[in-house]
Design an enzyme around this catalytic site. Structure first.
Site, PDB file in Angstrom:
ATOM      1  N   ASP A   9     -13.931   8.075  15.476  1.00 36.32           N
ATOM      2  CA  ASP A   9     -12.058   7.788  15.140  1.00 36.32           C
ATOM      3  C   ASP A   9     -12.012   6.275  14.727  1.00 36.32           C
ATOM      4  O   ASP A   9     -12.759   5.714  15.507  1.00 36.32           O
ATOM      5  CB  ASP A   9     -11.213   8.367  16.450  1.00 36.32           C
ATOM      6  N   ILE A  10     -12.051   6.955  13.114  1.00 32.60           N
ATOM      7  CA  ILE A  10     -11.644   5.417  12.176  1.00 32.60           C
ATOM      8  C   ILE A  10     -11.076   4.429  13.189  1.00 32.60           C
ATOM      9  O   ILE A  10     -10.964   3.100  13.242  1.00 32.60           O
ATOM     10  CB  ILE A  10     -11.987   5.716  11.569  1.00 32.60           C
ATOM     11  N   ASN A  23      -1.972   8.464   0.845  1.00 28.43           N
ATOM     12  CA  ASN A  23      -1.220   8.949   0.006  1.00 28.43           C
ATOM     13  C   ASN A  23      -0.590   8.255  -1.460  1.00 28.43           C
ATOM     14  O   ASN A  23      -0.233   6.842  -0.687  1.00 28.43           O
ATOM     15  CB  ASN A  23      -0.202   9.925  -0.079  1.00 28.43           C
ATOM     16  N   GLY A  31      -3.839  13.528   8.581  1.00 31.85           N
ATOM     17  CA  GLY A  31      -5.624  13.062   8.094  1.00 31.85           C
ATOM     18  C   GLY A  31      -5.249  12.268   8.893  1.00 31.85           C
ATOM     19  O   GLY A  31      -5.035  11.270   9.716  1.00 31.85           O
ATOM     20  N   VAL A  32      -6.445  11.175   8.806  1.00 29.73           N
ATOM     21  CA  VAL A  32      -7.201   9.874   8.846  1.00 29.73           C
ATOM     22  C   VAL A  32      -5.759   9.432   8.927  1.00 29.73           C
ATOM     23  O   VAL A  32      -5.431   7.759   9.226  1.00 29.73           O
ATOM     24  CB  VAL A  32      -7.942   9.989   8.203  1.00 29.73           C
ATOM     25  N   ASP A  33      -5.207   9.192   7.632  1.00 30.87           N
ATOM     26  CA  ASP A  33      -4.035   8.857   7.166  1.00 30.87           C
ATOM     27  C   ASP A  33      -2.734   8.754   8.071  1.00 30.87           C
ATOM     28  O   ASP A  33      -2.728   7.795   8.292  1.00 30.87           O
ATOM     29  CB  ASP A  33      -2.795   8.990   6.180  1.00 30.87           C
ATOM     30  N   SER A 116     -11.225  11.593   0.080  1.00 28.73           N
ATOM     31  CA  SER A 116     -10.324  12.945   0.021  1.00 28.73           C
ATOM     32  C   SER A 116     -11.003  13.767  -0.373  1.00 28.73           C
ATOM     33  O   SER A 116     -10.657  14.756  -0.864  1.00 28.73           O
ATOM     34  CB  SER A 116     -10.418  12.195  -2.385  1.00 28.73           C
TER      35      SER A 116
END
Length: 167
Positions: A9-10, A23, A31-33, A116
């Site tokens: 997990d970043i 975005n 997601g990651v955002d 992406s």
């Protein structure tokens, strides 16, 4: 610059900067955002509201707030439309512009998600080749960057990154 693959997990990484696959509104998403916005706390969203968005291929930097990372570099990857709409160029620009911001801040370590590759639909192998190529490019003289992590959430992406590094 040392290039490594890390699975997990970043949002848990204690690096100078993590990169957010954002975005163009910079106001959070899936997601990651979404994970980065949740982990950083509401201060990140409040700060992002002051930035006025970000065009595809460009990057913006914010504090990390509640994250272990000192900074978040937000970059907007291209949506995959078959490859004939400058997707490769725009994705490469995400990496270049993120690295340039990290250098401008004097950062030593940076972690990238698979930009992406989620809902934007970029083919994993093609995206990994671009990521590796950009991260292996010689850094400008005086670059502060010493380490870059390619962060894979799952074992499938670890393998894709390993294959790209082996090319």
């Amino acid at each position: 610059m040392d290039l490594k693959i890390w699975q997990g997990d970043i949002t848990t990484l204690a690096v100078d900067a993590i990169v957010n696959a954002a975005n163009s509104s910079l106001l959070g998403g899936g997601g990651v955002d979404g994970a980065i916005h949740r982990a950083a706390g509401p201060e990140l969203l409040a700060h992002c509201r002051t930035l006025g968005g970000c065009p595809t291929g460009e990057a913006r930097i914010t504090p990390g707030f509640r994250l272990p990372a000192r900074f978040v570099i937000h970059t907007v990857g291209p949506v995959w439309h078959g490859g004939g709409h400058r997707e490769a160029e725009l994705l490469a620009n995400c990496y270049r512009n993120s690295l340039a911001l990290a250098d401008a801040e004097g950062l030593a370590s940076i972690a990238f998600p698979a930009i992406s590759c989620g809902v934007y639909g970029y083919p994993l192998e093609a995206a990994a080749r671009i990521a590796v190529a950009e991260l292996k490019r010689p850094r400008p003289s005086g670059s502060s960057l010493k380490e870059a992590l390619l962060v894979a959430f799952g074992a499938d992406m670890v393998k894709v990154y390993q294959d790209a590094l082996a090319l």
